[in-house]
Design a protein around this motif. Structure first.
Motif, PDB file in Angstrom:
ATOM      1  N   ASP A 164      33.673  39.733  30.149  1.00  0.00           N
ATOM      2  CA  ASP A 164      32.602  41.010  29.772  1.00  0.00           C
ATOM      3  C   ASP A 164      33.276  42.229  29.189  1.00  0.00           C
ATOM      4  O   ASP A 164      33.219  43.707  29.774  1.00  0.00           O
ATOM      5  CB  ASP A 164      32.669  41.526  31.903  1.00  0.00           C
ATOM      6  CG  ASP A 164      33.370  41.289  32.030  1.00  0.00           C
ATOM      7  OD1 ASP A 164      34.236  40.755  31.869  1.00  0.00           O
ATOM      8  OD2 ASP A 164      33.720  42.239  33.523  1.00  0.00           O
ATOM      9  N   GLY A 165      33.727  41.923  28.070  1.00  0.00           N
ATOM     10  CA  GLY A 165      34.634  42.209  26.992  1.00  0.00           C
ATOM     11  C   GLY A 165      35.666  44.018  27.077  1.00  0.00           C
ATOM     12  O   GLY A 165      36.302  43.815  27.862  1.00  0.00           O
ATOM     13  N   ALA A 166      36.152  44.342  26.390  1.00  0.00           N
ATOM     14  CA  ALA A 166      36.854  45.399  26.694  1.00  0.00           C
ATOM     15  C   ALA A 166      37.738  45.851  28.030  1.00  0.00           C
ATOM     16  O   ALA A 166      39.168  45.813  28.741  1.00  0.00           O
ATOM     17  CB  ALA A 166      37.440  46.162  25.490  1.00  0.00           C
ATOM     18  N   GLY A 167      36.569  46.375  28.685  1.00  0.00           N
ATOM     19  CA  GLY A 167      36.807  47.090  29.791  1.00  0.00           C
ATOM     20  C   GLY A 167      36.340  45.990  30.824  1.00  0.00           C
ATOM     21  O   GLY A 167      35.765  46.809  31.553  1.00  0.00           O
ATOM     22  N   SER A 168      36.765  44.566  31.248  1.00  0.00           N
ATOM     23  CA  SER A 168      36.088  44.140  31.637  1.00  0.00           C
ATOM     24  C   SER A 168      37.066  44.623  33.384  1.00  0.00           C
ATOM     25  O   SER A 168      37.802  44.203  33.793  1.00  0.00           O
ATOM     26  CB  SER A 168      37.321  42.488  31.645  1.00  0.00           C
ATOM     27  OG  SER A 168      37.011  41.776  32.733  1.00  0.00           O
ATOM     28  N   SER A 169      35.159  44.132  34.080  1.00  0.00           N
ATOM     29  CA  SER A 169      35.362  43.968  35.369  1.00  0.00           C
ATOM     30  C   SER A 169      36.399  43.122  36.124  1.00  0.00           C
ATOM     31  O   SER A 169      37.546  43.230  37.029  1.00  0.00           O
ATOM     32  CB  SER A 169      33.934  44.850  36.483  1.00  0.00           C
ATOM     33  OG  SER A 169      34.029  43.490  35.837  1.00  0.00           O
ATOM     34  N   VAL A 170      36.288  41.716  35.316  1.00  0.00           N
ATOM     35  CA  VAL A 170      36.483  40.094  35.819  1.00  0.00           C
ATOM     36  C   VAL A 170      38.242  40.606  36.433  1.00  0.00           C
ATOM     37  O   VAL A 170      39.688  40.286  36.945  1.00  0.00           O
ATOM     38  CB  VAL A 170      36.545  39.456  35.608  1.00  0.00           C
ATOM     39  CG1 VAL A 170      37.132  38.032  36.180  1.00  0.00           C
ATOM     40  CG2 VAL A 170      34.707  39.279  35.831  1.00  0.00           C
ATOM     41  N   ILE A 301      37.750  35.282  28.570  1.00  0.00           N
ATOM     42  CA  ILE A 301      37.431  35.138  27.109  1.00  0.00           C
ATOM     43  C   ILE A 301      36.848  36.266  26.368  1.00  0.00           C
ATOM     44  O   ILE A 301      36.642  37.313  26.827  1.00  0.00           O
ATOM     45  CB  ILE A 301      36.429  33.832  27.346  1.00  0.00           C
ATOM     46  CG1 ILE A 301      36.130  32.796  26.246  1.00  0.00           C
ATOM     47  CG2 ILE A 301      35.151  34.544  27.817  1.00  0.00           C
ATOM     48  CD1 ILE A 301      35.040  31.808  26.094  1.00  0.00           C
ATOM     49  N   GLY A 302      36.884  35.642  25.393  1.00  0.00           N
ATOM     50  CA  GLY A 302      36.697  37.323  23.973  1.00  0.00           C
ATOM     51  C   GLY A 302      37.838  38.244  24.291  1.00  0.00           C
ATOM     52  O   GLY A 302      38.949  38.026  25.142  1.00  0.00           O
ATOM     53  N   ASP A 303      37.008  39.508  24.517  1.00  0.00           N
ATOM     54  CA  ASP A 303      37.243  40.944  24.439  1.00  0.00           C
ATOM     55  C   ASP A 303      37.981  41.053  25.959  1.00  0.00           C
ATOM     56  O   ASP A 303      38.958  41.259  25.714  1.00  0.00           O
ATOM     57  CB  ASP A 303      36.645  41.895  23.849  1.00  0.00           C
ATOM     58  CG  ASP A 303      36.766  41.984  22.492  1.00  0.00           C
ATOM     59  OD1 ASP A 303      36.761  41.149  21.591  1.00  0.00           O
ATOM     60  OD2 ASP A 303      35.932  43.344  22.006  1.00  0.00           O
TER      61      ASP A 303
END
Ligand SMILES: Cc1cc2nc3c(=O)[nH]c(=O)nc-3n(C[C@H](O)[C@H](O)[C@H](O)COP(=O)(O)OP(=O)(O)OC[C@H]3O[C@@H](n4cnc5c(N)ncnc54)[C@H](O)[C@@H]3O)c2cc1C
Length: 445
Positions: A164-170, A301-303
Motif C-alpha cells: 500500500d505504498g509509501a504511506g502504508s497502513s500495514v 513489499i514495494g514502496d
C-alpha cells in the motif's frame, strides 16, 4: 500451509499489488486484494500525479515473466539518452547505453496499472475489492480492518502483504506494535507536473526518444514523452528558500522565473500558470524500515517497504524486482513463510543500495550533467566500457539494463568510480592510459 489452502490478503492495488497477486496465484494461492481507490479502469486520473514513469530492465523482466511483454511493448516510448537543455537553449545529447539496444522506456502509470489489474483479475484465484480502505492490522490476532461504503469490518487473514505504498497502513500497524522500525527521510524538495502538448502540426514538440532535462544545480525540470505525442514535465524544486515552491506562488513570478531559467521550455508549456495552480506539489523522501516482516505471517513489499526518491527511475522497477525475487523463492520450493522471511532478509540490502544511489543521482541530474569535469569522467567511463566490456559496465547501465543486485552495483560502482578518477588523473590531457586502466580493473574489480 499448502499453497492451495492458503489465502493471501494483499493491501494496495497500485503497481506492485496486482503484480505480486499474479505471481502468488501462479503458485496456487488464493488472493484477496484490497484497494482504497475506485477501479482506475473506470475513472479519470486526477492531473498532476506522476503521469509517466521510466521502465527499465528489472521492471520489464518481471512483467515479461507474467506474459505481459508484448502488451507492454505497445505501450512504451523508448528513450535512448538524456537531452540536456542548457540555459542558453543549446542542447547536448548524452546516450544512456553502449548502443541503441540499451534504452529505458516511458510508460503511462495509469495504463500500466490498468493492464496489471486486468491481468490479476483474469487469474481464477484473485479477487479485487475497490473502494476498500485498510484502516490497520492487528498482527497478533491476524486481522485487518477494511472500510467500505462507510462501514469498517474486521477480516481475518492467513497471510498479509502490505503493498500500500509509501504511506502504508500495514507498515504503520507493524510499527505501532513495535515489530518494525521505520524512518522517513524527507528530501526537502518537492515536485510539480506540467504539460507539453503536441505542437501545431499534431506532432511531438521536442525530440521524442529521449528524456529531456533542464539541469539548474539546485533544481531541475524533466520531460518524458507520452504515446499521444505530448510530454509530461516534472519540476523538482526545494520546498522552501529561494527559489522554491514556497517562494513561487503568483503567476507573473512563475512566468518570469521560467523565462530566465527555462527559456526554451516557456513556448512549449502554453498552460503554465493554469497547470501550476491546478497541480499539487508532491512530496519526496526515502522510506527505510526494518525488518519488512512482522510475526511469521505478514510482510511489506514495494514502496511500503522501501520508497525512494525518483532520480534513478527505479522505485517501480525495484518494486517489480521484489516480485521477481519472491517468485524465485517460490520456484525454489519455499512455502509462503520461508519465502517471505528470506525475501525480507535478502532484499533489504539491495533496497538500501538503490535508495542511496537514487539520492546521489539527484545531484548528478540537476547539477553534474552539464559540468565539463563530469562529462570528461563519463567519456572515460564509455571508453573503459568499450575496451573492457566483460569486466566494466557503467553504474547507470548496471542499474538500468541489467539485473545485477543493487548492492553489488553499488559496490562495483564505487570501485569503478575510483578507477575512472585514477585514470583521469594519470592521463591528464593525453589520450587515456589503457594499460593503467587494464591493471586497475584486474586488481580492483
Ligand atoms: C514523481 C515520481 C516519479 C517517479 N518516477 C519513477 C520512474 O520513472 N521509474 C520508476 O521505476 N519509479 C518511479 N517512481 C516511483 C514509483 O511511482 C513507485 O515506486 C511505485 O509506484 C511503487 O508502487 P507500489 O505499488 O509499491 O506503490 P503505489 O504505486 O503507491 O501503490 C499503492 C497502492 O495502495 C493503495 N493504498 C494506499 N493505502 C491504502 C490503504 N490504506 N488501503 C487500501 N489501499 C491503499 C493506493 O491507493 C495505491 O493504489 C516515481 C515516483 C514519483 C513520486
Amino acid at each position: 500451509m499448502e499453497n492451495s489452502n492458503t489465502t493471501i490478503t494483499v493491501i494496495g492495488a497500485g503497481l506492485t499489488g496486482p503484480l505480486v497477486s499474479v505471481y502468488l496465484a501462479q503458485h496456487g494461492f488464493s488472493v484477496d486484494l484490497f484497494e482504497r481507490r475506485p477501479d482506475i479502469r473506470n475513472t479519470n486520473i486526477p492531473a498532476g500525479r506522476s503521469i509517466n514513469l521510466a521502465l527499465s530492465r528489472r521492471g520489464l523482466y518481471a512483467l515479461e515473466n507474467i506474459g505481459l511483454g508484448d502488451a507492454i511493448k505497445k505501450m512504451v516510448i523508448p528513450m535512448k539518452g538524456r537531452m540536456i537543455h542548457r540555459k542558453d537553449s543549446s542542447l547536448d545529447f548524452q546516450p544512456y547505453g553502449k548502443d541503441e539496444s540499451e534504452v529505458i522506456y516511458s510508460i503511462s502509470r495509469a495504463e500500466l496499472n490498468r493492464v496489471l489489474l486486468s491481468k490479476a483479475e483474469a487469474m481464477e484465484t484473485v479477487s479485487i475489492r475497490f473502494n476498500a480502505k485498510c484502516l490497520g492490522a492487528d498482527l497478533d490476532r491476524q486481522t485487518v480492518t477494511i472500510e467500505k461504503n462507510g462501514h469498517a469490518e474486521e477480516i481475518e487473514f492467513q497471510f498479509l502483504i502490505g503493498a500500500d505504498g509509501a504511506g502504508s497502513s500495514v507498515r504503520e500497524s507493524m510499527e505501532k506494535s513495535g515489530m518494525v522500525q521505520f524512518d522517513f527521510e524527507p528530501l526537502g524538495h518537492g515536485y510539480k507536473e506540467l504539460a507539453i502538448p503536441q505542437n501545431d502540426s499534431g506532432d511531438f514538440a521536442l525530440e521524442s526518444n529521449v528524456l529531456h532535462i533542464w539541469p539548474r544545480k539546485s533544481f531541475m525540470l524533466i520531460a518524458l514523452p507520452n504515446l499521444d505525442k505530448s510530454f509530461t514535465c516534472t519540476l523538482f524544486l526545494p520546498q522552501s528558500g529561494n527559489p522554491s515552491f514556497e517562494s513561487l506562488k503568483e503567476a507573473p513570478d512563475i512566468l518570469e522565473w521560467f523565462s530566465v531559467e527555462f527559456p526554451d521550455a516557456i513556448p512549449l508549456i502554453p498552460n503554465l500558470s493554469d497547470d501550476w495552480n491546478a497541480n499539487p506539489v508532491g512530496n519526496l523522501g526515502t522510506v527505510r524500515c526494518s525488518p519488512w516482516q512482522a510475526n511469521e505471517h505478514s510482510i511489506l513489499i514495494g514502496d511500503a517497504a522501501h520508497a525512494i526518491v525518483p532520480f534513478f527511475g527505479q522505485g517501480m522497477n525495484a518494486a517489480f524486482e521484489d516480485c521477481t525475487v519472491l517468485n524465485t523463492l517460490f520456484e525454489k520450493g519455499n512455502n509462503i513463510e520461508s519465502a517471505c522471511k528470506e525475501f525480507s532478509e535478502y532484499r533489504k540490502s539491495d533496497a538500501d543500495a538503490i535508495a542511496d544511489m537514487a539520492l546521489e543521482n539527484y545531484i548528478e541530474m540537476r547539477d553534474k550533467v552539464a559540468d565539463p569535469e563530469y562529462l570528461n569522467l563519463r567519456k572515460i567511463e564509455k571508453i573503459l566500457e568499450s575496451e573492457f566490456s566483460e569486466e566494466f559496465i557503467p553504474r547507470y547501465s548496471m542499474v538500468s539494463f541489467h539485473r545485477i543486485p543493487y548492492s553489488e552495483v553499488q559496490r562495483k560502482g564505487n570501485i569503478q568510480k575510483q578507477i575512472i578518477e585514477a585514470v583521469s588523473r594519470a592521463s591528464g590531457d593525453e589520450p587515456i592510459d589503457l594499460t593503467l586502466a587494464k591493471k586497475l580493473i584486474a586488481e580492483k574489480l
